[in-house]
Motif scaffolding. Structure first.
Motif, PDB file in Angstrom:
ATOM      1  N   GLU A  71      -1.472  17.039  10.948  1.00 59.34           N
ATOM      2  CA  GLU A  71      -1.049  15.882  11.728  1.00 59.34           C
ATOM      3  C   GLU A  71       0.316  15.388  11.291  1.00 59.34           C
ATOM      4  OE1 GLU A  71      -2.948  14.175  14.527  1.00 59.34           O
ATOM      5  OE2 GLU A  71      -3.178  16.348  14.320  1.00 59.34           O
ATOM      6  N   ALA A  72       0.594  15.483  10.000  1.00 51.70           N
ATOM      7  CA  ALA A  72       1.897  15.033   9.491  1.00 51.70           C
ATOM      8  C   ALA A  72       3.039  15.906  10.006  1.00 51.70           C
ATOM      9  CB  ALA A  72       1.888  15.023   7.966  1.00 51.70           C
ATOM     10  N   THR A  73       2.753  17.179  10.304  1.00 44.37           N
ATOM     11  CA  THR A  73       3.797  18.034  10.862  1.00 44.37           C
ATOM     12  C   THR A  73       4.103  17.682  12.318  1.00 44.37           C
ATOM     13  OG1 THR A  73       2.255  19.736  11.676  1.00 44.37           O
ATOM     14  CG2 THR A  73       3.068  19.953   9.389  1.00 44.37           C
ATOM     15  N   GLY A  74       3.151  17.040  12.990  1.00 44.97           N
ATOM     16  CA  GLY A  74       3.317  16.743  14.406  1.00 44.97           C
ATOM     17  C   GLY A  74       2.921  17.892  15.309  1.00 44.97           C
ATOM     18  N   TRP A  75       2.464  18.992  14.731  1.00 42.29           N
ATOM     19  CA  TRP A  75       2.110  20.168  15.519  1.00 42.29           C
ATOM     20  C   TRP A  75       0.676  20.139  16.021  1.00 42.29           C
ATOM     21  CZ3 TRP A  75       4.724  23.781  11.429  1.00 42.29           C
ATOM     22  CH2 TRP A  75       6.098  23.856  11.697  1.00 42.29           C
ATOM     23  N   GLY A  76      -0.187  19.342  15.415  1.00 38.18           N
ATOM     24  CA  GLY A  76      -1.570  19.226  15.883  1.00 38.18           C
ATOM     25  C   GLY A  76      -2.305  20.540  15.924  1.00 38.18           C
ATOM     26  N   LEU A  77      -2.232  21.301  14.843  1.00 39.28           N
ATOM     27  CA  LEU A  77      -2.802  22.642  14.815  1.00 39.28           C
ATOM     28  C   LEU A  77      -4.254  22.692  14.348  1.00 39.28           C
ATOM     29  CD1 LEU A  77       0.307  24.444  13.313  1.00 39.28           C
ATOM     30  CD2 LEU A  77      -0.547  24.679  15.656  1.00 39.28           C
ATOM     31  N   VAL A  78      -4.761  21.604  13.824  1.00 38.03           N
ATOM     32  CA  VAL A  78      -6.139  21.540  13.331  1.00 38.03           C
ATOM     33  C   VAL A  78      -6.888  20.495  14.154  1.00 38.03           C
ATOM     34  CG1 VAL A  78      -7.622  21.089  11.328  1.00 38.03           C
ATOM     35  CG2 VAL A  78      -5.393  22.202  11.017  1.00 38.03           C
ATOM     36  N   PRO A  79      -8.074  20.808  14.637  1.00 37.57           N
ATOM     37  CA  PRO A  79      -8.830  19.820  15.416  1.00 37.57           C
ATOM     38  C   PRO A  79      -9.085  18.558  14.591  1.00 37.57           C
ATOM     39  CG  PRO A  79      -9.843  21.991  15.586  1.00 37.57           C
ATOM     40  CD  PRO A  79      -8.810  22.088  14.508  1.00 37.57           C
ATOM     41  N   PRO A  80      -9.221  17.394  15.254  1.00 41.68           N
ATOM     42  CA  PRO A  80      -9.548  16.162  14.526  1.00 41.68           C
ATOM     43  C   PRO A  80     -10.708  16.368  13.573  1.00 41.68           C
ATOM     44  CG  PRO A  80      -9.054  15.660  16.803  1.00 41.68           C
ATOM     45  CD  PRO A  80      -9.050  17.150  16.696  1.00 41.68           C
ATOM     46  N   ALA A 218      11.243  19.172   6.089  1.00 43.90           N
ATOM     47  CA  ALA A 218      12.020  18.111   5.454  1.00 43.90           C
ATOM     48  C   ALA A 218      11.329  16.766   5.623  1.00 43.90           C
ATOM     49  CB  ALA A 218      13.428  18.072   6.050  1.00 43.90           C
ATOM     50  N   SER A 219      10.791  16.520   6.813  1.00 44.68           N
ATOM     51  CA  SER A 219      10.057  15.278   7.049  1.00 44.68           C
ATOM     52  C   SER A 219       8.789  15.236   6.208  1.00 44.68           C
ATOM     53  CB  SER A 219       9.717  15.148   8.533  1.00 44.68           C
ATOM     54  OG  SER A 219       8.881  14.041   8.785  1.00 44.68           O
ATOM     55  N   LEU A 220       8.102  16.376   6.133  1.00 50.15           N
ATOM     56  CA  LEU A 220       6.863  16.447   5.372  1.00 50.15           C
ATOM     57  C   LEU A 220       7.121  16.189   3.893  1.00 50.15           C
ATOM     58  CD1 LEU A 220       3.830  17.055   5.420  1.00 50.15           C
ATOM     59  CD2 LEU A 220       4.390  19.486   5.161  1.00 50.15           C
ATOM     60  N   ALA A 221       8.220  16.685   3.376  1.00 49.30           N
ATOM     61  CA  ALA A 221       8.564  16.449   1.968  1.00 49.30           C
ATOM     62  C   ALA A 221       8.645  14.956   1.675  1.00 49.30           C
ATOM     63  CB  ALA A 221       9.881  17.138   1.631  1.00 49.30           C
ATOM     64  N   GLY A 222       9.234  14.203   2.583  1.00 43.22           N
ATOM     65  CA  GLY A 222       9.317  12.753   2.395  1.00 43.22           C
ATOM     66  C   GLY A 222       7.956  12.091   2.439  1.00 43.22           C
ATOM     67  N   PRO A 229       1.685   6.986   2.499  1.00 47.97           N
ATOM     68  CA  PRO A 229       0.270   7.026   2.913  1.00 47.97           C
ATOM     69  C   PRO A 229      -0.344   8.418   2.875  1.00 47.97           C
ATOM     70  CG  PRO A 229       1.521   5.578   4.355  1.00 47.97           C
ATOM     71  CD  PRO A 229       2.520   6.241   3.468  1.00 47.97           C
ATOM     72  N   LEU A 230       0.404   9.434   3.313  1.00 48.74           N
ATOM     73  CA  LEU A 230      -0.148  10.786   3.300  1.00 48.74           C
ATOM     74  C   LEU A 230      -0.452  11.229   1.877  1.00 48.74           C
ATOM     75  CD1 LEU A 230      -0.908  13.486   4.632  1.00 48.74           C
ATOM     76  CD2 LEU A 230       1.505  14.150   4.450  1.00 48.74           C
ATOM     77  N   ALA A 231       0.477  11.016   0.968  1.00 47.62           N
ATOM     78  CA  ALA A 231       0.268  11.416  -0.422  1.00 47.62           C
ATOM     79  C   ALA A 231      -0.910  10.674  -1.039  1.00 47.62           C
ATOM     80  CB  ALA A 231       1.534  11.185  -1.230  1.00 47.62           C
ATOM     81  N   THR A 232      -1.024   9.400  -0.727  1.00 48.88           N
ATOM     82  CA  THR A 232      -2.125   8.595  -1.265  1.00 48.88           C
ATOM     83  C   THR A 232      -3.469   9.115  -0.786  1.00 48.88           C
ATOM     84  OG1 THR A 232      -0.711   6.640  -1.387  1.00 48.88           O
ATOM     85  CG2 THR A 232      -3.090   6.274  -1.390  1.00 48.88           C
ATOM     86  N   ARG A 233      -3.559   9.453   0.494  1.00 49.77           N
ATOM     87  CA  ARG A 233      -4.818   9.967   1.039  1.00 49.77           C
ATOM     88  C   ARG A 233      -5.132  11.353   0.485  1.00 49.77           C
ATOM     89  NH1 ARG A 233      -9.490  10.327   1.744  1.00 49.77           N
ATOM     90  NH2 ARG A 233     -10.535  10.748   3.725  1.00 49.77           N
TER      91      ARG A 233
END
Length: 274
Positions: A71-80, A218-222, A229-233
């Motif tokens: 989800e963080a990539t924005g590609w939506g490659l894994v089902p919810p 690059a966005s994912l690295a940030g 929030p992503l890193a915390t989860r």
């Protein structure tokens, strides 16, 4: 939390049956929340077979972590996918994806998989629109070339697999949906701190990453930085060492600018491949 995640996380789970060919307990369920209902897959932690090289956490947690990174990539490659309590205790609950029938493979293909994205072809040339992976033994002393489609959706999935260190990307884990999207499933064997990448998607190995992939990485690295929030989860789902390894893999991809190549330290293709 999106509407689909809320349905999966809060809805009432009803077990419909078991997917018997799976190596771990995989239950087909319906989930109902208010007026909404959907089919889903429930993998209880109690039904997991312990893996000696994944001693920490659970496969269910890694499945959820893979969804969050996707989800963080924005590609939506894994089902919810969510982690929740269910009829047999805590487990992973994931939206069921009804895949579309396979289209024809290469013109000289001996055999295509159900997704229509993988095939075995005669000779040593992949053909236009296909990428070679490896020669495969097809019996009676004959070999055929394993190929996958030169498809941008698959290429994004190859990048995601490199980030999450997927040790089991098989053909049966590729689900083309009726709306044209492609999903990957079964991400329990991921996020190991050592290089464990085993996949059928080696066709781009050593080739430059696309501009889109570099921007996404690059966005994912940030978003993987401490306090985000992503890193915390993710820190709740995988170990600190494994989280550090995710950051290192993203940094390595950005530094080299190419798709990874097999390490040569173990089989690069999962078995069985489907």
């Amino acid at each position: 939390m999106g509407e689909r995640e809320e349905l999966l996380a809060k809805g009432e789970l009803t077990v419909v049956g078991r997917i018997s060919e799976a190596s771990n307990a995989v239950l087909l369920c319906t989930v109902t929340y208010g007026d909404e209902s959907a089919d889903c897959v429930y993998k209880p932690v109690k039904g997991e077979r312990p893996l000696w090289d994944f001693p920490d956490g659970s496969l269910a947690q890694r499945e959820v972590a893979a969804y969050l990174v996707s989800e963080a990539t924005g590609w939506g490659l894994v089902p919810p996918t969510v982690l929740r309590d269910g009829p047999y205790g805590e487990g992973m609950v994931q939206q069921w994806i009804e895949s579309t029938p396979a289209e024809e493979g290469p013109g000289d293909s001996q055999e295509s998989d159900e997704s229509g994205l993988l095939a075995l072809v005669e000779g040593e040339e992949a053909g236009e629109g296909w990428k070679p992976v490896a020669l495969a033994d097809v019996g009676e002393g004959r070999t055929a070339l394993l190929v996958h489609a030169d498809d941008p959706r698959l290429r994004r999935l190859a990048v995601l697999d490199a980030v999450i260190n997927n040790g089991d990307r098989k053909g049966g884990h590729l689900l083309p949906a009726p709306d044209g999207r492609l999903y990957g499933i079964d991400h329990g064997v991921t996020f190991h701190r050592e290089d464990k990448l085993r996949t059928l998607l080696w066709g781009w190995a050593g080739e430059p990453l696309t501009d889109e992939a570099r921007e996404v990485l690059a966005s994912l690295a940030g978003r993987l930085a401490d306090g985000e929030p992503l890193a915390t989860r993710l820190a709740e789902l995988i170990t600190p060492v494994e989280l550090a390894a995710v950051r290192a893999r993203v940094a390595h991809l950005l530094r080299t600018g190419v798709h990874p190549q097999p390490s040569g330290q173990w089989p690069a293709i999962p078995w069985p491949p489907v």
